[in-house]
Scaffold this active site. Structure first.
Site, PDB file in Angstrom:
ATOM      1  N   THR A   1      -5.296  46.018 109.809  1.00 50.54           N
ATOM      2  CA  THR A   1      -6.281  45.696 110.836  1.00 50.54           C
ATOM      3  C   THR A   1      -5.946  44.332 111.411  1.00 50.54           C
ATOM      4  O   THR A   1      -5.964  43.332 110.696  1.00 50.54           O
ATOM      5  CB  THR A   1      -7.695  45.687 110.249  1.00 50.54           C
ATOM      6  OG1 THR A   1      -8.050  47.025 109.920  1.00 50.54           O
ATOM      7  CG2 THR A   1      -8.705  45.154 111.256  1.00 50.54           C
TER       8      THR A   1
ATOM      9  N   LYS B   1     -11.930  50.482 116.146  1.00 49.15           N
ATOM     10  CA  LYS B   1     -12.394  49.897 114.882  1.00 49.15           C
ATOM     11  C   LYS B   1     -13.381  48.750 115.131  1.00 49.15           C
ATOM     12  O   LYS B   1     -14.375  48.610 114.420  1.00 49.15           O
ATOM     13  CB  LYS B   1     -11.194  49.400 114.063  1.00 49.15           C
ATOM     14  CG  LYS B   1     -11.628  48.749 112.774  1.00 49.15           C
ATOM     15  CD  LYS B   1     -10.678  48.873 111.638  1.00 49.15           C
ATOM     16  CE  LYS B   1     -11.327  48.258 110.395  1.00 49.15           C
ATOM     17  NZ  LYS B   1     -10.451  48.242 109.248  1.00 49.15           N
TER      18      LYS B   1
ATOM     19  N   LYS C   1     -16.141  38.367 112.037  1.00 43.19           N
ATOM     20  CA  LYS C   1     -14.946  38.262 112.875  1.00 43.19           C
ATOM     21  C   LYS C   1     -14.803  39.501 113.773  1.00 43.19           C
ATOM     22  O   LYS C   1     -14.473  39.393 114.955  1.00 43.19           O
ATOM     23  CB  LYS C   1     -13.713  38.103 111.979  1.00 43.19           C
ATOM     24  CG  LYS C   1     -12.405  37.902 112.708  1.00 43.19           C
ATOM     25  CD  LYS C   1     -11.229  37.999 111.728  1.00 43.19           C
ATOM     26  CE  LYS C   1     -11.343  39.293 110.953  1.00 43.19           C
ATOM     27  NZ  LYS C   1     -10.169  39.953 110.496  1.00 43.19           N
TER      28      LYS C   1
END
Lengths: 291, 291, 291, 291
Positions: B91, B168, B238
Site C-alpha cells: 500500500t 483503497k 494517513k
C-alpha cells in the site's frame, strides 16, 4: 406499522381488542382474523384500554399520540385504572414519553416506552427490536414478554422512561451519519472514475459490510428519481437533530454527525425531504456542481 | 503480511522463488516448506525477478519499496526484462505506484498494482481482497489469477495504475469515518447513562450491523490501555488525509470524513498514534472532559 | 508586487540594482527612476546579488523561485558569497524556504525569510507587513531595516526560518475561515429574507467590524460574475490546506477551519478556482439549491 | 442593561415613568435623577404602560418577560390599550416576540421588537444598535426615534416581528464562529512555537482587524482563570444553536458555524458555561491534550 404488529399479536391472543384511527378498519380486521383471532373492534381508545390487561399502541406522529391518548373523545387515558398497562411503541420525543408515563401513573396504571428499531418488513416478519424503558415489572410480565416475542426478535430494557427514545436517537444518528459518509465515498469514487458497484462490492467483502450499505448504496447512483422512500430524509434528519440536542444538553461535541446533519439540512433545501434518506448524497454532489 | 501470502502461494507453486528483507528468512523458508514446496531462496530482489515469470511483492512502507525496487544492491528493477512481470501488493501513494509502473515498463516488463484490503488474519486464511490496476493482460494471465486465488477470496481489476490505491483510500476513509461516528455514538450513550454493550447489541441486530463495529465497539470502553493495535491510528489517519487530498484535487467537499479526520488528528496529539484506530474515541471524550 | 516594492526601495537607495524575470523591464525602470533613482539594470539574478549588499526578492510561485535562485543561467545563488545577503519576500512552502536558507548559508551568505501580508494596494503605499524569520542579525541590520521601513508599515522577527511562512499560513487560514463564516451568515440571512446590506451594516457597527467583511461582503450578493479577483480562491484554499497539514503534523484538531476548507474545495469543483475567494459563498448556496 | 438605558432616556424625557423588577429601585431612581429627570416610579408594569405613550422594556430572560408582561400582578399587558405602545429591547426567541406582539395588538396597542447589539459599555455611552421589527409606524414615530437616538448610535427597521431577533442570531453566530476560528489559530500558533501576541498584532494590522479579536485574543492565553465573563459561553452557544435551528428550518447547511458549535458544546462539557465565550479555546486545546 400497526397493522402487521396487530396481526402478529393475534397469533397468541385470540381475543385481541383492536382499534385504529385511520379508515383502514377493514384491513385491520382482516389481518387479525387471518391469524385465527376473533378480534373485538373497540369503539374508542379508552375502550381498548379498559378491556385489556395490556394495550400496545403504535402511532405515527406526536400529534396522533396526543390526540389518541389525551384529546379526542374517549381518549386512551380515560380507560386507564389500577391494573391497566400501556406499552407505547411510537417514536416520540423524550418529553412526550415522560408526559404519557406521568399521566398513566397518576391514574395508577403502568407504562412502558417501547420504540422500535426496524420498519415495515421486520414488522411483518415479527423481527422488530424493542427499546423498552419505564416500568420494569411490566416489561418482565408474561403478557408483555409474549407480545414482544410475537412482534419482535429482541427486546431491551434500558432503564427509566426516556431511555428507549434516547437509544433510538443514538442509533438513528449513527445510521444517518454512516449513510452520509457513504455518500461522500460514492461522490469521491465517481470523481476518481472508480466504479461505484466495485466500491460497494469491496465494502461488502470487508469489515464494514452492513445491510444498509448493501441496500442504499446502489440507489445512490440513480439520481433523485431513484430515491424511493423507505425512511424519509426529513425523519432521519429530525433524529440527528434531536440527538445533537441531547449532546448539547450534556456538553458533548459530535462534529462528525454534526457535519452529516449539515448535508441532510442542505438536502432538505434541495427539496428532498420526503425522499429516502439515501438522497443525502445529492447535497454532497450539489455543493461541488457534481449533480 | 508477506509470510502467510508466500505460504499460500507455495501450495500451487512448488518451485517458488522467495526473498525477504528482514532477518526472518528461516520463518519464511519454514512457512513455504510446510506447504510442500521446495523454495529457492534468492540472494537478491533482482534474482527473484530474473528467475520468475511473475513476482509478487509485499512491502511495508514506501521507503522499503524504494529500497527493494530501486536503491539497494541488485534491486528488483535490475531483474526486469521482456516477459517478466511484477505484482506489487504494497500500500503506497499513487505517485509511487505510477513511478514503479513506469520503470518496469521502460524495461519491457509488465506491472500490476494490487494493494490488499484485509490484515493478517485474512492473509493467513487466503481471504484477502486485491484491488488491482495497471496491465489488464497481466491481471488476466493464468499465473496471476492462480496466485490471487491462492492468497485471496476476491480480486478486482479497476483500470489504470493508481486506481487500486485510490479505491483503497476511499474504502479506508469510509472505515475510519464509520469508526469515528461510532465513537461519537458511544460517548453520547455514556453521557446519557445508556449501556454501551446494549448500544452495540442494538446495532448488531439492525441494518447497520458490521464486523468492524462488533470488533472495535467493545474496545472503546476500556480506555487507552485497551487499544491493542490491529490497525495503527496514524495509518488510518494517513489514508483519510490522502483521500482528502484526492477530494481536494477534484474539488469535492467531504465534510463528514473531514470532521472525522480532525478527531484522528487530535488523537495523535493525545499520543495515540501507535494505538489501534479505535482510540479515536479518546479525543472525542477529551474535548468535553469525559476521559 | 515586485514593481511597487522596488519603487519604494528606490526612494532611499539611489543606486538600486534591479532585475526582473518578466518582460516588464521598462515598467520596472520607469518606476524606480520616478523615485529619483538611477537604477542599474542587472543582466542576471547572480549579478544583482554580487553587486548588492542585500538583495530583496519577490517572486510569484515556487517554480519561479526555483528557477531564479537555482536553475536558470546565472541564477541568484551563484552571486552569493561572504557578506552577501538575501531577503526573500515570496510566499512559499516551509521546505522551500528552508532549502534556500541552507543553500545561501553554505555559500557563507545570510538569509532572511520575509513573506508579506498585504496585496498590491499596500505594496504601492509602502504599507506591507513583513513576517521575517531566519538570520536575526541580518533582520536588525540598518540596510534591511531601512528597506523594510520603505516598503512596509511593520515588520516582525519570528525566529528560525520557516516561522514567517507558518505565521502567514495561520493568518491566511483565519482569513479564509472568517470569510466562509460570513458566507454562511449571508446565505442564512437571504433565506430568512433579511437584507444583506443591513446585515453588513450591523456587522460594521459592532465588535466584529473588519475591513475584509466591509470589502468582500457586498460582493457576495452579486453572483459569480461579481467575484472580481483580488485573492484567487485556489490560493486561499491552498494556504488553508498547508495550515491543516501543519495541524496534522502537530496532532491538532481544527474542525472549524476544516469545515471552511471543505466549502473552498467544493467551490473549486464549481469552477471558481480563479475567482476571488469571496466566491466560497457559492458552494454554500449550491449545497442547498440556493444558487 | 436597563439602568443605563433609562438614564439615557431621562436626558430628554423629564417625566419618565420607570419600574424595575429587581430590588435596585434606588439605583434606578438615582440614575435617572442625575440626568435631570423627576421620574415617576410606578408601582407595577401595567402602571408604566398605562401612563406612558411608549414603554421601553429591557428584561434579561424569557421567564422575566413572561412574568412582567403576562403573569405577575398588574402585568404590563393589562396596561395596554388603544394608543399605547411597547418597544421590547430584550433578546428572546422568535416565538416569544411573536406572542407578545399578538397580545399587544389584540388590545389595540402597537409593538416593536428591538433587541440590541452591544453590552453594558455601549449601553452606558448611548452607543447601542437596535434591531427593530414589527410596527413600522411606531418605529418611525418621533417618540421612538428620540428614544432610540438617546440610547443608541444606530437603529434598523427590519420588517415583520421576528426579524430583529433573526438578525441578532445571524450576527451572534458569526461572532461565535469568528472567535472559535481564532481559538483554532491560537492553538495552532502555540503548537508551532509562534508568539501569540505576534499573531494578534499581525491580525490587528491587516484586513481581519476587528475589536473582538483585539479584546478576546489576549485572554485566550491565560487559561481558565482568565476568562472573566463579558458574554457567557452558554449564551453565545445558545444563539448559535437557535441560528442553526433556523438554518434547519430553511434547509441550509452551515457546517463552519456548526463545527464552531461543537467546540462550544464541548466547552460546556468542560464546565465553562458561565465563563466568557473566549473560553471556547479550551475545548480545542483539550481535544488534543494541549490544555
Amino acid at each position: 406499522m400497526g397493522l402487521p404488529m396487530a396481526a402478529n399479536l393475534a397469533k397468541s391472543f385470540p381475543n385481541l381488542v383492536v382499534w385504529n384511527r385511520s379508515d383502514k378498519k377493514d384491513a385491520l380486521e382482516a389481518a387479525v382474523q387471518s391469524a385465527g383471532c376473533k378480534p373485538v373492534y373497540a369503539s374508542s381508545p379508552a375502550e381498548v384500554v379498559a378491556n385489556s390487561e395490556v394495550t400496545f399502541s403504535m402511532l405515527s406522529t406526536p400529534e396522533a399520540v396526543k390526540s389518541v391518548f389525551f384529546e379526542q373523545d374517549n381518549a386512551a387515558i380515560h380507560g386507564v385504572s389500577e391494573g391497566k398497562s400501556i406499552v407505547d411503541c411510537s417514536t416520540l420525543q423524550i418529553e412526550d414519553m415522560v408526559q404519557t408515563d406521568k399521566a398513566v401513573r397518576e391514574k395508577n396504571g403502568a407504562f412502558l416506552e417501547a420504540p422500535v428499531s426496524g420498519s415495515k418488513g421486520p414488522a411483518e416478519q415479527g423481527q422488530l427490536i424493542f427499546l423498552c424503558a419505564g416500568d420494569e415489572n411490566l416489561y418482565k410480565s408474561e403478557t408483555v414478554q409474549t407480545g414482544l416475542d410475537l412482534m419482535g426478535k429482541r427486546s431491551f430494557f434500558l432503564g427509566p422512561v426516556g431511555n428507549g427514545t434516547k437509544m433510538k436517537l443514538v442509533v438513528n444518528t449513527l445510521m444517518a451519519t454512516m449513510l452520509a459518509a457513504l455518500g461522500e465515498g460514492v461522490v469521491l469514487a465517481e470523481a476518481l472514475d472508480l466504479s461505484v458497484p466495485d466500491l460497494l462490492e469491496v465494502l461488502s467483502l470487508g469489515a464494514m459490510n452492513n445491510p444498509m450499505y448493501a441496500l442504499k448504496g446502489p440507489k445512490m447512483k440513480y439520481g433523485v428519481k431513484g430515491y424511493e422512500t423507505n425512511f424519509p430524509l426529513e425523519h432521519a434528519q429530525k433524529d440527528v437533530r434531536f440527538a445533537q440536542a441531547l449532546a448539547d444538553d450534556h456538553g458533548i461535541s459530535m462534529s462528525v454527525s454534526g457535519a452529516a446533519n449539515e448535508w441532510y439540512k442542505a438536502a432538505k433545501g434541495l427539496g428532498l425531504s420526503r425522499k429516502d434518506f439515501a438522497a443525502v448524497i445529492e447535497s454532497i454532489r450539489a455543493a461541488s456542481g457534481k449533480s
